[in-house]
Design an enzyme around this catalytic site. Structure first.
Site, PDB file in Angstrom:
ATOM      1  N   PHE A   1      -3.277  13.779   6.090  1.00 30.86           N
ATOM      2  CA  PHE A   1      -2.236  13.794   5.287  1.00 30.86           C
ATOM      3  C   PHE A   1      -1.752  12.516   4.598  1.00 30.86           C
ATOM      4  CE2 PHE A   1       1.103  16.916   4.291  1.00 30.86           C
ATOM      5  CZ  PHE A   1       0.445  18.203   4.300  1.00 30.86           C
TER       6      PHE A   1
ATOM      7  N   GLN B   1      12.244  12.551  -3.140  1.00 34.56           N
ATOM      8  CA  GLN B   1      11.122  12.568  -3.172  1.00 34.56           C
ATOM      9  C   GLN B   1      10.666  13.381  -4.056  1.00 34.56           C
ATOM     10  OE1 GLN B   1       8.532  14.156   0.417  1.00 34.56           O
ATOM     11  NE2 GLN B   1       8.130  11.946   0.138  1.00 34.56           N
TER      12      GLN B   1
ATOM     13  N   HIS C   1       7.422  15.142  -5.228  1.00 33.77           N
ATOM     14  CA  HIS C   1       5.921  15.410  -4.684  1.00 33.77           C
ATOM     15  C   HIS C   1       5.140  15.530  -5.925  1.00 33.77           C
ATOM     16  CE1 HIS C   1       2.764  17.810  -2.846  1.00 33.77           C
ATOM     17  NE2 HIS C   1       3.517  17.891  -1.755  1.00 33.77           N
TER      18      HIS C   1
ATOM     19  N   LEU D   1       4.836  24.463  -5.538  1.00 42.42           N
ATOM     20  CA  LEU D   1       4.504  23.492  -4.604  1.00 42.42           C
ATOM     21  C   LEU D   1       2.881  23.915  -4.351  1.00 42.42           C
ATOM     22  CD1 LEU D   1       4.389  21.085  -2.773  1.00 42.42           C
ATOM     23  CD2 LEU D   1       4.993  22.767  -0.842  1.00 42.42           C
TER      24      LEU D   1
ATOM     25  N   GLU E   1      -0.080  19.065  -0.244  1.00 42.42           N
ATOM     26  CA  GLU E   1      -0.845  18.033  -0.102  1.00 42.42           C
ATOM     27  C   GLU E   1      -2.103  18.121   0.813  1.00 42.42           C
ATOM     28  OE1 GLU E   1       1.745  14.442   0.644  1.00 42.42           O
ATOM     29  OE2 GLU E   1       0.694  13.578   2.480  1.00 42.42           O
TER      30      GLU E   1
ATOM     31  N   ARG F   1       3.330   9.936  -0.865  1.00 41.18           N
ATOM     32  CA  ARG F   1       4.052  10.405  -1.954  1.00 41.18           C
ATOM     33  C   ARG F   1       4.754   9.641  -3.159  1.00 41.18           C
ATOM     34  NH1 ARG F   1       6.133  15.927   1.137  1.00 41.18           N
ATOM     35  NH2 ARG F   1       3.956  16.527   1.555  1.00 41.18           N
TER      36      ARG F   1
ATOM     37  N   HIS G   1      11.169  17.390  -4.510  1.00 41.24           N
ATOM     38  CA  HIS G   1      10.757  18.222  -3.473  1.00 41.24           C
ATOM     39  C   HIS G   1      11.529  18.090  -2.160  1.00 41.24           C
ATOM     40  CE1 HIS G   1       7.749  20.109  -0.742  1.00 41.24           C
ATOM     41  NE2 HIS G   1       7.684  19.095  -0.124  1.00 41.24           N
TER      42      HIS G   1
ATOM     43  N   ARG H   1       9.412   9.862   2.506  1.00 43.90           N
ATOM     44  CA  ARG H   1       9.189  10.522   3.876  1.00 43.90           C
ATOM     45  C   ARG H   1       7.535  10.914   3.557  1.00 43.90           C
ATOM     46  NH1 ARG H   1       7.789  15.976   4.703  1.00 43.90           N
ATOM     47  NH2 ARG H   1       8.483  16.596   2.689  1.00 43.90           N
TER      48      ARG H   1
END
Lengths: 251, 595
Positions: B117, B231, B233, B243, B246, B286, B354, B389
């Site tokens: 990730f 955030q 995304h 979405l 990721e 991100r 996000h 994050r």
């Protein structure tokens, strides 16, 4: 939203418990584009035409299970059903069949929730393994035995599709039997014996008359009809095994 | 008004609330726990999380690496005591979920599998195909049915907290089906209501993500911390904001601009690699990826789609079989919503709001400064995300700190005394009166949707991926105007039963408050850090003045009062964030800094 300038007629069932004795239909004209979903059509009505139109929705990406409706008589998730597919005809949106109506397109889902609680939809162990001992091994093949049935989003489309549930809501119904089968088929679970009375009862698998429409309307390919069928085999086995060993022994 | 007596009330039936409820029920089986949720729990937005949940498990991984990734990923604004606790408890929570039946994806030998990730040094993201949040939520919800002491109030809408004698002692909720009010008398309350992403127009969030709990706590004087860190995304569908996980990039997907060029190599994320490589190219964090998109768009190198500018996410080289096994939901979403077969064509994606990285300020164990009130999950700021994050830390967070909150609140409830019931009733009636006033107003002007959309637009314009003083100030001003107009919002529906227009209006009240906290916190952070990037003279990180948390305190009819709080730094001193080819150097330097 209306990049094409097209409009479609949406006929929506209306019912308000504080003033209506019975439901009626109301028609709205809604502009739409190629990617406008039925849900977005309803949202357009609520935002711009009539703020009192009532329906459930949440994720708008077909995973939360909130927005099931009857669209021209078929149970659908309204977020991934598109207005373009009904144009130039019109669209009739109703609450999911076979459930009491709370208001407009909102149904009472209490019956499903109570049934869900009753089937012990969790891993049942004779003895819990401490977390410190790590995960259970479960091969991809063992995972595959229940994975499909763990995809149920509880959207209730299969209940709206099921003629048996429509006739008698005591029937456990497709989604519940699929979830029950999901836990019974999980290599980590030891609760099958405790769930079998639900399977065996008249309201269990034997009420199903194999119409199979539940699997057809399932937006997640759970195939509840297959789960019901496998449980007919399990139920028969359980019936015979009962004479061979005491109740509650591991199955 | 109906009264429900409980020991502990949990607001929110998503992952954090359910984990808290189970923890409390296990800690003290005699406790009466009420779980209040405006949707039936399995509809909560945890359901939409896709990619996975972090937890150190492989031989090459260490808790220190997860700690460093998280602290550096957060641009040193994370509280290191909280991060320490977090990384030490992620894995046991993942194992616990496995014991509860979560269908984690497996390796051939039957062990649980992990994937790469963004911003993580090595594969440590547990996943259940690309429906991890869905499976975690259903596992937690179904497991919660084991505990008879958890009394669910499904489709009850929390309106306000009851605070008496300086302690939170319950809340007022509306039973949605009837519109009736209930007073829930509780010795402790856990807020687990999720984020506030819906204050922005284009977002990946469900309609329910309206910051209710954040707004409620805020109005009762609890600080909101680091709200400016929103955030974006990097990969959502244009238009809808749906979405695209990721996990696509964790499995090896590429991002290319309109020329088919893997543009991330131009943003200090190279070298170009063909296989997924930690912290490199598409596996950068991100904030950096969304910022890179912004530059590409400005340079005219993005793809024009009917729903806006986009770049292409290429998954074709992964092959259909892998897509079906690892990314089945993405495959379906692309087919349903775009009519695209991702095994044959790229998916157009662009950044969308996000995640709310700030939230209700708590200590490192979920307690807020209001006695009896705890917060966990996205609504909280327990301090682990800092300014950015990392993907897969939030699902882990809701388990780790959901449990902490449940146990801490259970302890508090055991010892707490209740105040005068009549005082709570009087408060509850005042809450009811204010909520009902929305239904009886005769001078309504603006439609609800008009105000909601205007809020979303101004947040998008002023509090974007890149920000400047003028834009943020304009948003602050616009929000003040909208708050004023909100006092005269017009509702079509004046009835009580299942009146979602009314509930949406109450939500909008919370949203406007929370949006104000975000915009003002952003305007006053005169530096650039993580997801807060400025185009004006404050384009650099400024540790001297801003290595501290923003605290926003609510003031009636005025902008929030802002204060600052030191960051807890225990063992990893601030340094430059390094990704791509600089990663190795950074990792060895960080290793040297550890005791």
């Amino acid at each position: 939203m209306s990049d094409s300038g097209r409009e479609i007629e949406i006929e929506v069932l209306r019912y308000h418990p504080e003033r209506d004795s019975e439901p009626h239909f109301e028609t709205f004209r809604v502009p739409f584009a190629h990617d406008t979903s039925v849900l977005e059509g309803l949202q357009y009505i609520k935002d711009h035409l009539d703020g009192s139109l009532t329906f459930r929705w949440s994720c708008r990406m077909a995973i939360c299970g909130s927005c099931g409706k009857m669209v021209n008589g078929e149970p659908k998730l309204s977020c991934h059903t598109f207005l373009r597919d009904y144009y130039p005809g019109k669209l009739r949106v109703e609450p999911l069949w076979h459930f009491p109506i709370v208001r407009d397109l909102v149904v009472d889902q209490t019956d499903f929730m109570e049934k869900l609680e009753a089937i012990k939809p969790y891993i049942v162990r004779d003895e819990e393994k401490p977390v410190s001992e790590g995960v259970y091994r479960q091969t991809p093949a063992q995972l595959a035995r229940y994975q499909q049935f763990s995809q149920c989003i509880n959207c209730l489309l299969c209940y709206a599709a099921c003629p048996q549930y429509g006739l008698n809501s005591d029937f456990q119904g497709p989604g519940i039997l699929a979830l029950l089968h999901r836990y019974n088929s999980d290599s980590r679970d030891q609760g099958q014996a405790r769930r079998m009375p639900i399977v065996n009862a008249e309201e269990g698998v034997w009420s199903c008359t194999l119409v199979g429409y539940c699997s057809e309307v399932c937006p997640k390919n759970v195939d509840p009809a297959a789960a019901v069928n496998r449980n007919k085999v399990n139920s028969t086995m359980d019936y015979f095994l009962r004479f061979l060993r005491p109740r509650g022994a591991s199955s | 008004m109906q009264m429900i007596e409980a020991d502990l009330a949990i607001v929110g039936g998503g992952g954090a609330g359910l984990r808290a409820a189970i923890a409390a029920a296990e800690a003290d089986p005699g406790l009466r726990i009420v779980l209040v949720s405006k949707v039936v729990p399995m509809r909560s937005h945890t359901v939409a999380a896709e990619g996975g949940s972090a937890g150190v498990i492989t031989e090459q991984d260490t808790l220190d690496l997860h700690f460093e990734d998280t602290v550096a990923g957060g641009d040193w604004l994370a509280d290191q005591d909280a991060v320490d606790y977090f990384v030490r408890h992620c894995t046991e929570e993942m194992v616990q979920l496995e014991h509860w039946g979560c269908p984690w994806s497996r390796k051939p030998d039957g062990d649980t599998n992990v994937r790469n990730f963004g911003g993580m040094s090595t594969a440590r993201t547990w996943f259940a195909a690309d429906k991890t949040g869905f499976h975690m939520l259903h596992t937690l919800f179904q497991t919660s049915l084991k505990y008879s002491s958890i009394d669910r109030l499904d489709e009850y809408f929390a309106v306000d907290l009851l605070v008496e004698d300086g302690r939170c002692q319950g809340l007022v909720a509306i039973e949605i089906a009837t519109g009736d009010f209930v007073l829930i008398d509780a010795k402790a309350v856990v807020m687990a209501t999720g984020g506030a992403g819906r204050v922005f127009r284009q977002n990946t969030n469900a309609g329910t993500v309206t910051g209710d709990g954040i707004g409620m706590a805020y109005r009762h004087g609890v600080a909101l911390r680091d709200m400016e860190f929103v955030q974006y995304h990097p990969t959502a569908l244009p238009g809808s904001g749906i979405l695209i996980t990721e996990g696509c990039r964790g499995e090896g997907g590429y991002l290319v601009n309109k020329d088919g060029y893997r543009y991330l190599q131009d943003y200090n994320l190279g070298p170009v690699v063909s296989e997924p490589t930690p912290k490199t190219m598409e596996l950068g964090p991100r904030d950096r990826l969304s910022q890179a998109f912004w530059h590409e768009e400005r340079a005219g190198r993005t793809v024009d789609t009917p729903l806006g500018q986009a770049v292409h996410l290429e998954l074709m080289h992964l092959g259909r079989a892998k897509l079906h096994e690892r990314l089945p939901m993405i495959y379906e979403l692309a087919r349903t919503f775009l009519g695209i077969d991702p095994a044959e064509s790229p998916i157009p994606v662009r950044p969308a709001v996000h995640y709310t990285m700030g939230g209700i300020a708590t200590d490192a164990r979920t307690a807020t400064r209001l006695a009896g009130l705890y917060a966990c999950g996205e609504c909280s700021s327990v301090g682990i995300h800092g300014a950015n994050r990392l993907g897969s830390n939030s699902l882990a967070e809701l388990c780790v700190f959901g449990r902490v909150a449940g146990e801490a609140a259970a302890r508090h409830a055991r010892d707490a005394k209740t105040s005068d019931a009549a005082a709570l009733s009087r408060q509850a009636e005042a809450v009811e009166g204010r909520a009902l006033a929305l239904l009886t107003r005769e001078d309504g002007r603006d439609r609800l949707a008009t105000l909601r959309d205007a809020m979303g637009d101004t947040m998008q314009e002023g509090i974007g991926i890149f920000r400047d003083t003028a834009g943020m100030q304009a948003t602050c001003d616009k929000l003040a105007e909208l708050e004023d107009r909100y006092r005269r919002v017009h509702l079509d529906d004046r009835t009580r039963s299942f009146n979602t227009e009314w509930l949406t209006a109450i939500e909008l009240g919370f949203q406007l408050k929370v949006a104000g906290a975000i915009a003002w916190s952003a305007l006053k952070r005169e530096e650039s850090r993580g997801a807060h990037k400025r185009l004006d003279q404050f384009g650099e990180r400024d540790d001297e003045n801003f290595l501290q948390h923003t605290l926003a305190f609510h003031q009636a009819d005025a902008p929030p009062r802002l204060d600052y709080q030191p960051v807890n730094i225990t063992r990893l001193p601030p340094a430059e964030r390094r990704y791509g080819s600089a990663t190795k150097k950074a990792a060895s330097a960080a290793q040297g800094a550890l005791p």
